[in-house]
Write a protein that holds these residues in place. Structure first.
Motif, PDB file in Angstrom:
ATOM      1  N   ALA A 167      53.871   2.934  25.388  1.00  0.00           N
ATOM      2  CA  ALA A 167      53.893   1.707  26.177  1.00  0.00           C
ATOM      3  C   ALA A 167      54.641   0.609  25.443  1.00  0.00           C
ATOM      4  O   ALA A 167      54.659   0.558  24.206  1.00  0.00           O
ATOM      5  CB  ALA A 167      52.468   1.239  26.483  1.00  0.00           C
ATOM      6  N   LEU A 168      55.260  -0.278  26.240  1.00  0.00           N
ATOM      7  CA  LEU A 168      55.991  -1.437  25.733  1.00  0.00           C
ATOM      8  C   LEU A 168      55.447  -2.713  26.348  1.00  0.00           C
ATOM      9  O   LEU A 168      54.977  -2.710  27.489  1.00  0.00           O
ATOM     10  CB  LEU A 168      57.470  -1.370  26.133  1.00  0.00           C
ATOM     11  CG  LEU A 168      58.427  -0.412  25.468  1.00  0.00           C
ATOM     12  CD1 LEU A 168      59.772  -0.500  26.175  1.00  0.00           C
ATOM     13  CD2 LEU A 168      58.573  -0.736  23.988  1.00  0.00           C
ATOM     14  N   THR A 169      55.569  -3.818  25.619  1.00  0.00           N
ATOM     15  CA  THR A 169      55.592  -5.128  26.234  1.00  0.00           C
ATOM     16  C   THR A 169      56.969  -5.718  25.955  1.00  0.00           C
ATOM     17  O   THR A 169      57.650  -5.318  25.005  1.00  0.00           O
ATOM     18  CB  THR A 169      54.500  -6.071  25.683  1.00  0.00           C
ATOM     19  OG1 THR A 169      54.709  -6.292  24.283  1.00  0.00           O
ATOM     20  CG2 THR A 169      53.126  -5.473  25.888  1.00  0.00           C
ATOM     21  N   VAL A 170      57.403  -6.671  26.782  1.00  0.00           N
ATOM     22  CA  VAL A 170      58.757  -7.205  26.612  1.00  0.00           C
ATOM     23  C   VAL A 170      58.807  -8.356  25.626  1.00  0.00           C
ATOM     24  O   VAL A 170      59.895  -8.729  25.161  1.00  0.00           O
ATOM     25  CB  VAL A 170      59.380  -7.640  27.956  1.00  0.00           C
ATOM     26  CG1 VAL A 170      59.456  -6.462  28.914  1.00  0.00           C
ATOM     27  CG2 VAL A 170      58.612  -8.794  28.586  1.00  0.00           C
ATOM     28  N   GLN A 171      57.648  -8.936  25.280  1.00  0.00           N
ATOM     29  CA  GLN A 171      57.636 -10.048  24.342  1.00  0.00           C
ATOM     30  C   GLN A 171      56.216 -10.314  23.874  1.00  0.00           C
ATOM     31  O   GLN A 171      55.300 -10.450  24.672  1.00  0.00           O
ATOM     32  CB  GLN A 171      58.202 -11.314  24.990  1.00  0.00           C
ATOM     33  CG  GLN A 171      58.121 -12.569  24.140  1.00  0.00           C
ATOM     34  CD  GLN A 171      58.890 -12.456  22.814  1.00  0.00           C
ATOM     35  OE1 GLN A 171      59.957 -11.833  22.780  1.00  0.00           O
ATOM     36  NE2 GLN A 171      58.349 -13.013  21.744  1.00  0.00           N
ATOM     37  N   ASN A 172      56.042 -10.381  22.565  1.00  0.00           N
ATOM     38  CA  ASN A 172      54.772 -10.825  22.020  1.00  0.00           C
ATOM     39  C   ASN A 172      54.603 -12.323  22.272  1.00  0.00           C
ATOM     40  O   ASN A 172      55.503 -13.117  22.022  1.00  0.00           O
ATOM     41  CB  ASN A 172      54.734 -10.570  20.510  1.00  0.00           C
ATOM     42  CG  ASN A 172      53.506 -11.169  19.864  1.00  0.00           C
ATOM     43  OD1 ASN A 172      52.393 -10.681  20.035  1.00  0.00           O
ATOM     44  ND2 ASN A 172      53.702 -12.259  19.116  1.00  0.00           N
ATOM     45  N   GLU A 173      53.464 -12.706  22.797  1.00  0.00           N
ATOM     46  CA  GLU A 173      53.091 -14.103  23.010  1.00  0.00           C
ATOM     47  C   GLU A 173      54.242 -14.921  23.610  1.00  0.00           C
ATOM     48  O   GLU A 173      54.781 -15.831  22.982  1.00  0.00           O
ATOM     49  CB  GLU A 173      52.570 -14.709  21.704  1.00  0.00           C
ATOM     50  CG  GLU A 173      51.328 -13.959  21.224  1.00  0.00           C
ATOM     51  CD  GLU A 173      50.607 -14.605  20.054  1.00  0.00           C
ATOM     52  OE1 GLU A 173      51.201 -15.472  19.382  1.00  0.00           O
ATOM     53  OE2 GLU A 173      49.449 -14.229  19.807  1.00  0.00           O
ATOM     54  N   PRO A 174      54.619 -14.613  24.852  1.00  0.00           N
ATOM     55  CA  PRO A 174      55.803 -15.227  25.452  1.00  0.00           C
ATOM     56  C   PRO A 174      55.649 -16.696  25.818  1.00  0.00           C
ATOM     57  O   PRO A 174      56.627 -17.322  26.231  1.00  0.00           O
ATOM     58  CB  PRO A 174      56.024 -14.374  26.702  1.00  0.00           C
ATOM     59  CG  PRO A 174      54.684 -13.827  27.047  1.00  0.00           C
ATOM     60  CD  PRO A 174      54.022 -13.593  25.724  1.00  0.00           C
ATOM     61  N   ASP A 175      54.445 -17.262  25.654  1.00  0.00           N
ATOM     62  CA  ASP A 175      54.260 -18.677  25.941  1.00  0.00           C
ATOM     63  C   ASP A 175      54.192 -19.501  24.659  1.00  0.00           C
ATOM     64  O   ASP A 175      53.665 -20.607  24.641  1.00  0.00           O
ATOM     65  CB  ASP A 175      52.981 -18.891  26.766  1.00  0.00           C
ATOM     66  CG  ASP A 175      52.918 -20.269  27.403  1.00  0.00           C
ATOM     67  OD1 ASP A 175      53.917 -20.683  28.009  1.00  0.00           O
ATOM     68  OD2 ASP A 175      51.868 -20.930  27.300  1.00  0.00           O
ATOM     69  N   PHE A 176      54.740 -18.956  23.559  1.00  0.00           N
ATOM     70  CA  PHE A 176      54.643 -19.619  22.252  1.00  0.00           C
ATOM     71  C   PHE A 176      55.954 -19.451  21.504  1.00  0.00           C
ATOM     72  O   PHE A 176      56.515 -18.357  21.453  1.00  0.00           O
ATOM     73  CB  PHE A 176      53.483 -19.004  21.462  1.00  0.00           C
ATOM     74  CG  PHE A 176      53.310 -19.546  20.074  1.00  0.00           C
ATOM     75  CD1 PHE A 176      53.217 -20.906  19.846  1.00  0.00           C
ATOM     76  CD2 PHE A 176      53.214 -18.680  18.999  1.00  0.00           C
ATOM     77  CE1 PHE A 176      53.048 -21.408  18.554  1.00  0.00           C
ATOM     78  CE2 PHE A 176      53.032 -19.164  17.712  1.00  0.00           C
ATOM     79  CZ  PHE A 176      52.948 -20.531  17.487  1.00  0.00           C
TER      80      PHE A 176
END
Length: 485
Positions: A227-236
């Motif tokens: 699994a992937l996410t596209v960005q760690n903590e994208p609101d920071f």
């Protein structure tokens, strides 16, 4: 009912004395209940205490009661674990000798001799704050754009992350590995830096190919990423380590128009998780899930524990019940409320709370840090690893996060179902599971300062136990055959 009293420091009530159990005088035992307890001061550390006896009948009303209902199943579990950051991998690879390294990894990822059986981990795609220097996996020597990814390389991970991940998989071949970037390569961003900035829309396609190139390159190294996410903590946007703001509208376009169709063309792998950030902004993942182009490509929502409450997971999952839930980062460390709440608070919030609100997997942050809470390049200098490795001797110290994970992962097997159990009662929080072999597991946290007695009732059977103040415990039993279905 009488209580078994053990000498200090191991005093904890666990006995079930049938003749004096209210409402059950003369009842017969139907099985044993094994128990393990850890106190916040680690005087008891995954210590076996018991066994107790499971008896037929239901005690009279009164006192603190936890009702466990195995027939009411919720999510199946993928596993528990922590992130193999660059710092963790470097310490394990270069500050432990071969025997120390093998012993630690077997303790963490194996199941023999009381191993924890950790079954879930997270890798960083490029550097995080817990790297020894900042880098991406496509850093052209002249800094110019490289949309063809000619300079893509796993070289920064070959001496630590890749060999340690392989060793973990050799011990636990079923280990599930996810991965998250902290930043796109600098040439893809509006500020030309790994630190802060935003992904330029003209590089959405290149960034999507970059992420999948990582998945394929790691698979070729024997490290499958599920699994992937596209960005760690994208609101920071951190000010001193790699990061990148990527709001819901931007993630929707990235996923809906680029990465999602690419994954679909590959047969749907790897899975794609959105958000990868705190509980306090559930509107962010909801916006992506509701986007008609992007939402259909999202398999799960990933959450962090640094803001808000785990109850935020439930309404998002209720709105999209076919999408899974994961807790993908929660660090221990030297700050409030962890400083005063300790083990019981960390277990209550990040583990029990996230799982009761749908999480199929739970990850703490760094698997290992050194005696100075590093190495790191920017970011958190008070974060704590699951284990602390003395960089001079290789001595290993086990932290609160180690014991929180141990009380779950050692007893809850991959594929187990979370089952229904009573909510918070009498200062106790709990979560219950049923393994494929029919055994039941109950994890209980007592965050109050004093000892708490309680009874557990399951399908006409019962046992009694207690927990010292600020402690956690795990109880394991197998119901009689006629209660197994």
């Amino acid at each position: 009912m009488k209580w078994l009293r053990l000498p200090e420091p191991a005093r904890i009530g666990l006995a079930v004395l049938l003749a004096s159990l209210p409402g059950l005088a003369g009842a017969s035992a139907t099985g044993q209940v094994q128990a393990w307890v850890t106190t916040s001061d680690h005087r008891l550390a995954l210590a076996p205490v018991g066994p107790a006896e499971l008896v037929a009948g239901t005690p009279e009303a009164g006192g603190v009661r936890i009702v466990v209902e195995p027939r009411q199943r919720h999510q199946s579990m993928v596993g528990f674990g922590a992130s193999l950051t660059d710092a963790s991998a470097w310490l394990i690879r270069h500050r432990l000798d071969e025997a120390q390294r093998d012993a630690l990894l077997r303790e963490l990822f194996g199941r023999e001799d009381g191993g924890l059986g950790l079954g879930f981990t997270r890798l960083t795609i490029g550097a995080s704050d817990f790297s020894r220097h900042h880098y991406s996996l496509d850093d052209p020597p002249d800094g110019r754009p490289d949309p063809e990814l000619r300079h893509f390389s796993l070289e920064p991970n070959r001496d630590d992350v890749i060999p340690v991940a392989r060793a973990m998989l050799a011990i636990n071949p079923q280990l599930k590995i996810m991965a998250s970037p902290w930043s796109a390569p600098a040439w893809m961003k509006d500020n030309g830096s790994l630190v802060q900035g935003r992904l330029l829309p003209q590089y959405y396609d290149a960034f999507s190919r970059y992420l999948l190139r990582y998945v394929d390159a790691m698979a070729a190294e024997g490290v499958p990423v599920f699994a992937l996410t596209v960005q760690n903590e994208p609101d920071f946007e951190p000010g001193d380590y790699p990061g990148m703001r990527l709001n819901a509208a931007q993630r929707a376009r990235l996923v809906g128009d680029h990465l999602g169709p690419m994954i679909e063309a590959r047969g749907g792998t790897p899975l794609l998780f959105d958000w990868d950030h705190n509980w306090d902004k559930p509107e962010e993942p909801l916006a992506v899930l509701r986007d008609p182009a992007a939402g259909r490509h999202i398999d799960a929502v990933a959450w962090h524990c640094y803001g808000g409450d785990p109850s935020a997971q439930a309404p998002v999952h209720a709105a999209f019940p076919d999408r899974d839930v994961y807790m993908t980062e929660c660090s221990g460390g030297d700050w409030e409320p962890l400083r005063s709440g300790g083990l019981a608070l960390q277990t209550r919030s990040a583990l029990i709370g996230s799982v009761r609100n749908g999480a199929r997997g739970v990850l703490f942050w760094n698997l290992a840090l050194d005696e100075n809470n590093g190495p790191h390049a920017g970011g958190c200098d008070t974060c704590r690893g699951v284990v602390t490795i003395d960089s001079r001797t290789g001595a290993v110290t086990r932290t609160d996060e180690y014991y929180a994970l141990a009380h779950a992962s050692r007893f809850v097997r991959p594929g187990a179902y979370r089952i229904e159990s009573s909510g918070r009662t009498g200062g106790l929080d709990n979560v219950a599971f049923r393994n494929d072999d029919g055994s039941l597991v109950l994890l209980v946290s007592n965050d109050a300062p004093g000892e708490q007695a309680f009874e557990v009732v399951q399908d006409g059977h019962a046992f009694r136990a207690s927990l010292p103040g600020r402690s956690i415990g795990t109880w394991v039993w197998t119901p009689p055959a006629h209660d197994a279905d």
